[in-house]
Design a protein around this motif. Structure first.
Motif, PDB file in Angstrom:
ATOM      1  N   GLN A 149     -71.244 -20.621  68.199  1.00 18.41           N
ATOM      2  CA  GLN A 149     -70.017 -20.272  69.047  1.00 18.41           C
ATOM      3  C   GLN A 149     -70.404 -19.999  70.453  1.00 18.41           C
ATOM      4  O   GLN A 149     -69.410 -19.684  71.137  1.00 18.41           O
ATOM      5  CB  GLN A 149     -69.160 -19.197  68.405  1.00 18.41           C
ATOM      6  N   ARG A 150     -71.443 -20.140  70.914  1.00 19.00           N
ATOM      7  CA  ARG A 150     -71.741 -19.926  72.460  1.00 19.00           C
ATOM      8  C   ARG A 150     -71.800 -21.453  72.867  1.00 19.00           C
ATOM      9  O   ARG A 150     -71.441 -22.587  72.158  1.00 19.00           O
ATOM     10  CB  ARG A 150     -72.962 -19.560  72.673  1.00 19.00           C
ATOM     11  N   THR A 151     -71.894 -21.283  74.427  1.00 18.40           N
ATOM     12  CA  THR A 151     -72.073 -23.042  74.994  1.00 18.40           C
ATOM     13  C   THR A 151     -73.388 -22.939  75.585  1.00 18.40           C
ATOM     14  O   THR A 151     -73.840 -22.059  76.139  1.00 18.40           O
ATOM     15  CB  THR A 151     -70.784 -22.854  75.873  1.00 18.40           C
ATOM     16  N   GLU A 152     -73.661 -24.248  76.070  1.00 19.08           N
ATOM     17  CA  GLU A 152     -74.724 -24.687  76.917  1.00 19.08           C
ATOM     18  C   GLU A 152     -74.131 -25.128  77.984  1.00 19.08           C
ATOM     19  O   GLU A 152     -73.138 -25.986  78.237  1.00 19.08           O
ATOM     20  CB  GLU A 152     -75.774 -25.428  76.319  1.00 19.08           C
ATOM     21  N   SER A 153     -74.173 -24.545  79.248  1.00 22.39           N
ATOM     22  CA  SER A 153     -73.740 -24.694  80.540  1.00 22.39           C
ATOM     23  C   SER A 153     -74.576 -26.089  81.268  1.00 22.39           C
ATOM     24  O   SER A 153     -75.768 -25.935  81.147  1.00 22.39           O
ATOM     25  CB  SER A 153     -73.559 -23.636  81.445  1.00 22.39           C
ATOM     26  N   LEU A 154     -73.932 -26.875  81.888  1.00 21.43           N
ATOM     27  CA  LEU A 154     -74.528 -27.801  82.755  1.00 21.43           C
ATOM     28  C   LEU A 154     -74.090 -27.677  84.330  1.00 21.43           C
ATOM     29  O   LEU A 154     -72.899 -27.723  84.673  1.00 21.43           O
ATOM     30  CB  LEU A 154     -74.190 -29.085  82.366  1.00 21.43           C
ATOM     31  N   PHE A 155     -74.975 -27.282  85.182  1.00 25.21           N
ATOM     32  CA  PHE A 155     -74.708 -27.129  86.589  1.00 25.21           C
ATOM     33  C   PHE A 155     -74.891 -28.283  87.532  1.00 25.21           C
ATOM     34  O   PHE A 155     -76.494 -28.450  87.668  1.00 25.21           O
ATOM     35  CB  PHE A 155     -74.870 -25.961  86.992  1.00 25.21           C
ATOM     36  N   LEU A 156     -74.255 -28.990  88.257  1.00 22.76           N
ATOM     37  CA  LEU A 156     -74.580 -30.141  89.168  1.00 22.76           C
ATOM     38  C   LEU A 156     -74.335 -29.483  90.487  1.00 22.76           C
ATOM     39  O   LEU A 156     -73.365 -29.120  90.730  1.00 22.76           O
ATOM     40  CB  LEU A 156     -73.660 -31.301  88.839  1.00 22.76           C
ATOM     41  N   SER A 157     -75.272 -29.640  91.304  1.00 17.56           N
ATOM     42  CA  SER A 157     -75.387 -29.355  92.724  1.00 17.56           C
ATOM     43  C   SER A 157     -75.933 -30.224  93.738  1.00 17.56           C
ATOM     44  O   SER A 157     -76.783 -30.640  93.628  1.00 17.56           O
ATOM     45  CB  SER A 157     -76.027 -27.967  93.008  1.00 17.56           C
ATOM     46  N   ALA A 158     -74.831 -31.086  94.384  1.00 20.86           N
ATOM     47  CA  ALA A 158     -74.949 -32.002  95.394  1.00 20.86           C
ATOM     48  C   ALA A 158     -75.691 -31.168  96.610  1.00 20.86           C
ATOM     49  O   ALA A 158     -74.722 -30.489  97.283  1.00 20.86           O
ATOM     50  CB  ALA A 158     -74.277 -32.655  95.869  1.00 20.86           C
ATOM     51  N   GLU A 159     -76.762 -31.161  97.215  1.00 20.65           N
ATOM     52  CA  GLU A 159     -77.344 -30.128  98.168  1.00 20.65           C
ATOM     53  C   GLU A 159     -77.695 -31.001  99.473  1.00 20.65           C
ATOM     54  O   GLU A 159     -78.238 -31.981  99.330  1.00 20.65           O
ATOM     55  CB  GLU A 159     -78.473 -29.351  97.822  1.00 20.65           C
ATOM     56  N   GLU A 160     -77.435 -30.281 100.501  1.00 19.64           N
ATOM     57  CA  GLU A 160     -77.643 -30.733 101.876  1.00 19.64           C
ATOM     58  C   GLU A 160     -78.513 -29.667 102.619  1.00 19.64           C
ATOM     59  O   GLU A 160     -78.145 -28.327 102.724  1.00 19.64           O
ATOM     60  CB  GLU A 160     -76.572 -31.158 102.803  1.00 19.64           C
ATOM     61  N   LYS A 161     -79.497 -29.851 103.240  1.00 18.18           N
ATOM     62  CA  LYS A 161     -80.251 -29.128 104.001  1.00 18.18           C
ATOM     63  C   LYS A 161     -81.060 -29.467 105.091  1.00 18.18           C
ATOM     64  O   LYS A 161     -81.471 -30.779 104.944  1.00 18.18           O
ATOM     65  CB  LYS A 161     -81.474 -28.450 102.811  1.00 18.18           C
ATOM     66  N   GLN A 162     -80.700 -28.741 106.325  1.00 23.11           N
ATOM     67  CA  GLN A 162     -81.463 -29.303 107.581  1.00 23.11           C
ATOM     68  C   GLN A 162     -82.864 -28.749 107.481  1.00 23.11           C
ATOM     69  O   GLN A 162     -83.149 -27.729 107.501  1.00 23.11           O
ATOM     70  CB  GLN A 162     -80.888 -28.674 108.573  1.00 23.11           C
ATOM     71  N   GLU A 163     -83.895 -29.748 107.381  1.00 21.12           N
ATOM     72  CA  GLU A 163     -85.278 -29.490 107.310  1.00 21.12           C
ATOM     73  C   GLU A 163     -85.819 -29.194 108.572  1.00 21.12           C
ATOM     74  O   GLU A 163     -85.373 -29.468 109.675  1.00 21.12           O
ATOM     75  CB  GLU A 163     -86.006 -30.654 106.622  1.00 21.12           C
ATOM     76  N   GLN A 164     -86.930 -28.532 108.483  1.00 20.03           N
ATOM     77  CA  GLN A 164     -87.589 -27.886 110.078  1.00 20.03           C
ATOM     78  C   GLN A 164     -88.025 -29.203 110.751  1.00 20.03           C
ATOM     79  O   GLN A 164     -88.076 -29.042 111.987  1.00 20.03           O
ATOM     80  CB  GLN A 164     -88.748 -27.129 109.780  1.00 20.03           C
ATOM     81  N   ALA A 165     -88.272 -30.151 110.264  1.00 15.32           N
ATOM     82  CA  ALA A 165     -88.575 -31.586 110.801  1.00 15.32           C
ATOM     83  C   ALA A 165     -87.665 -32.043 111.472  1.00 15.32           C
ATOM     84  O   ALA A 165     -87.676 -32.991 112.331  1.00 15.32           O
ATOM     85  CB  ALA A 165     -89.318 -32.343 110.045  1.00 15.32           C
ATOM     86  N   GLY A 166     -86.329 -31.677 111.365  1.00 15.78           N
ATOM     87  CA  GLY A 166     -84.848 -31.961 111.922  1.00 15.78           C
ATOM     88  C   GLY A 166     -84.300 -32.903 111.261  1.00 15.78           C
ATOM     89  O   GLY A 166     -83.139 -33.452 111.955  1.00 15.78           O
ATOM     90  N   TYR A 167     -84.685 -33.421 110.169  1.00 10.89           N
ATOM     91  CA  TYR A 167     -83.639 -34.325 109.346  1.00 10.89           C
ATOM     92  C   TYR A 167     -82.939 -33.551 108.240  1.00 10.89           C
ATOM     93  O   TYR A 167     -83.266 -32.611 108.072  1.00 10.89           O
ATOM     94  CB  TYR A 167     -84.662 -35.603 108.819  1.00 10.89           C
TER      95      TYR A 167
END
Length: 217
Positions: free
Chosen positions: A177-195
């Motif tokens: 009676q519990r559930t398994e969760s699924l978490f989706l995360s589309a991620e954007e990050k400014q890298e130190q190299a500038g891109y």
């Protein structure tokens, strides 16, 4: 007087960085899981193993309208998420979930990114390893736009990074009676190299009760 001036000239940090902390969970702390919490349902879960003792290596915080999402990243390729509503003390905690990273997929090109955000991540269901998860967050239509979260994450040295995340939560029932969760995360990050880097991070997890978690500060 002279000490303060010298500190300023050297750019010396005079105050400690305050990193996310709640329920005794913080950078460098550890926690233990009740072995039965995982063992009884492990065969049904997407993960193949779960360490009973985990050490927190990084900590993140997302601030929403009246809600704070704490994330504690561990040495088991996992992260413990604690959600607090209406305040940031232990009594405001409303949900605790333990997630494990399943996969991270690079998103190449603007078209792929737009398709992910506008047609894929907020669908009514999502399939992973022949398992179907239903979307938890409701919407008036068939599609739910991803929920934006800006996470500030600190490592063990107190250095931090910022990540824009466009997220969606799904779940499927388990036999107890519990559930398994699924978490989706589309991620954007400014890298130190500038891109700008973009990726889809997939994690699966379960909800924990206070009795299933022992925290060691």
């Amino acid at each position: 007087m002279f000490t303060g001036l010298i500190d300023k000239l050297k750019g010396k940090r005079t105050a400690a960085v305050k990193t996310p902390e709640i329920m005794g969970l913080r950078l460098g702390a550890s926690f233990e899981l009740d072995p039965l919490a995982i063992r009884l349902i492990l065969d049904e879960l997407t993960i193949e193993s779960c360490s009973p003792t985990q050490i927190i290596r990084a900590a993140g915080l997302v601030e929403l309208d009246g809600t704070w999402v704490y994330r504690f990243y561990t040495d088991d390729d996992a992260w413990l998420q604690v959600v607090a509503e209406g305040g940031q003390t232990d009594e405001h905690v409303v949900d605790v979930k333990l997630f494990h990273f399943y996969d991270t997929l690079d998103v190449a090109g603007q078209q792929a990114w737009d398709r992910l955000l506008q047609r894929e991540i907020g669908a009514a269901s999502y399939s992973l390893r022949e398992r179907t998860y239903g979307r938890v967050w409701t919407s008036a239509g068939d599609y739910h736009n991803p929920v934006h979260m800006a996470e500030k994450t600190y490592d063990g040295d107190g250095e931090h990074s910022l990540t824009d995340q466009f997220t969606m939560l799904f779940e499927r029932p388990l036999s107890d009676q519990r559930t398994e969760s699924l978490f989706l995360s589309a991620e954007e990050k400014q890298e130190q190299a500038g891109y700008l880097s973009r990726s889809l991070v997939i994690s699966t997890g379960i909800t924990l009760t206070p009795s299933q978690l022992t925290i060691h500060g």
